[in-house]
Design a protein around this motif. Structure first.
Motif, PDB file in Angstrom:
ATOM      1  N   HIS A  16       0.852  -1.185   0.000  1.00  0.00           N
ATOM      2  CA  HIS A  16       0.000   0.000   0.000  1.00  0.00           C
ATOM      3  C   HIS A  16       0.886   1.232   0.000  1.00  0.00           C
ATOM      4  N   PRO A  17       0.864   2.039  -1.049  1.00  0.00           N
ATOM      5  CA  PRO A  17       1.681   3.249  -0.997  1.00  0.00           C
ATOM      6  C   PRO A  17       1.135   4.243   0.039  1.00  0.00           C
ATOM      7  N   ALA A  19      -0.182   7.610   1.500  1.00  0.00           N
ATOM      8  CA  ALA A  19      -0.971   8.627   0.804  1.00  0.00           C
ATOM      9  C   ALA A  19      -1.308   9.807   1.699  1.00  0.00           C
ATOM     10  N   ARG A  79      -3.562   0.642  -4.369  1.00  0.00           N
ATOM     11  CA  ARG A  79      -4.368   1.272  -3.324  1.00  0.00           C
ATOM     12  C   ARG A  79      -5.703   1.703  -3.906  1.00  0.00           C
ATOM     13  N   ARG A  80      -6.746   1.506  -3.122  1.00  0.00           N
ATOM     14  CA  ARG A  80      -8.093   1.865  -3.565  1.00  0.00           C
ATOM     15  C   ARG A  80      -8.688   2.909  -2.633  1.00  0.00           C
ATOM     16  N   PHE A  81      -9.453   3.803  -3.212  1.00  0.00           N
ATOM     17  CA  PHE A  81     -10.141   4.827  -2.432  1.00  0.00           C
ATOM     18  C   PHE A  81     -11.604   4.821  -2.828  1.00  0.00           C
TER      19      PHE A  81
END
Lengths: 121, 138
Positions: A16-17, A19, A79-81
């Motif tokens: 996971h980068p 953020a 990564r998801r938002f």
């Protein structure tokens, strides 16, 4: 779209980068640390209300050399938002510089505060 | 807000995963958290190459210098402007000192920055290179 990515097998470790999410002027910005990623390898997509950022890193191969230190290696960043209605989905733009991804998410028109005129009766 | 709370929960399983991963690899953990920026250092016949991960750092914000037989990497990560909803990326000044046990040619050292990866190539001085010694026949 995201279904195909979910099934995608990257042999690299998934990471996971980190953020940051900031608001500036009338827009939101998501900023992600994705060092080692080439601009052309960056994959940004929106599927319904899910924004996905994914890419594999392309660090030079050092396996055949004498290693003194080895503190990082190639990874698969993903990564998801979940977007709220406050974001104008069609206006999302992505840029990349120095291993950092910047996503510009403009605020949706209808969410901007609107003054209602009161008519004199 | 840009995000629903759902996103926060989505993070949770992967964090647990990361946490467990760190437990299984305590060495990995100690290396990762010890110093910034993380580096890979390799050696070949001709030179020593240092790779340092410095995302978001401009070329002008990196300062490389030699101090006797060590290389000093200094820099600063600047924070984003605006109102923060979430902050995970580190910011502020950093410094890392790398010591060498062999002599390098400081004048011929070259560095480049691409995609957040700083690559520094330090050529070995002639006497540091591996010398083959010929055994004479009697």
């Amino acid at each position: 779209m995201s279904a195909t990515r979910d099934s995608r097998e990257s042999s690299l470790p998934r990471v996971h980068p980190a953020a940051d999410i900031v608001q500036r002027d009338d827009s939101y910005y998501i900023v992600l640390d994705m060092p080692g990623v080439r601009k052309d390898d960056l994959d940004v997509s929106v599927d319904k209300d899910v924004l996905t950022v994914a890419a594999e890193t392309s660090y030079p191969d050092i396996t055949n050399q004498k290693q003194w230190e080895n503190e990082f290696g190639n990874v698969y960043f993903v990564r998801r938002f979940t977007l709220s209605d406050a974001v104008d989905r069609d206006g999302i733009k992505a840029s990349m510089k120095n291993g950092v991804v910047s996503l510009h998410l403009p605020r949706a028109e209808r969410v901007q505060p609107k003054k209602i005129e009161i008519e004199s009766g | 807000m840009v995000l629903d709370f759902k996103t926060l929960y989505q993070d949770l399983p992967s964090n647990v995963e990361q946490f467990l991963d760190d437990l299984w690899h305590p060495l990995h953990l100690s290396q990762r958290r010890q110093a910034y920026p993380p580096v890979n250092i390799v050696e070949n016949e001709e030179d020593i190459t240092i790779y340092a991960v410095v995302p978001g750092v401009e070329q002008d914000d990196i300062d490389l210098s030699f101090s006797e037989n060590s290389l000093v990497i200094k820099g600063e990560r600047k924070p984003e402007q605006g109102r923060y909803f979430r902050q995970e990326r580190p910011s502020g000044p950093f410094q890392r000192i790398i010591n060498f046990n062999i002599r390098v040619d400081q004048n011929r050292t070259k560095a480049k920055l691409k995609d957040g990866l700083l690559t520094i190539v330090l050529p070995k001085v002639e006497e540091s290179k591996r010398q083959q010694i010929k055994i004479e026949k009697e």
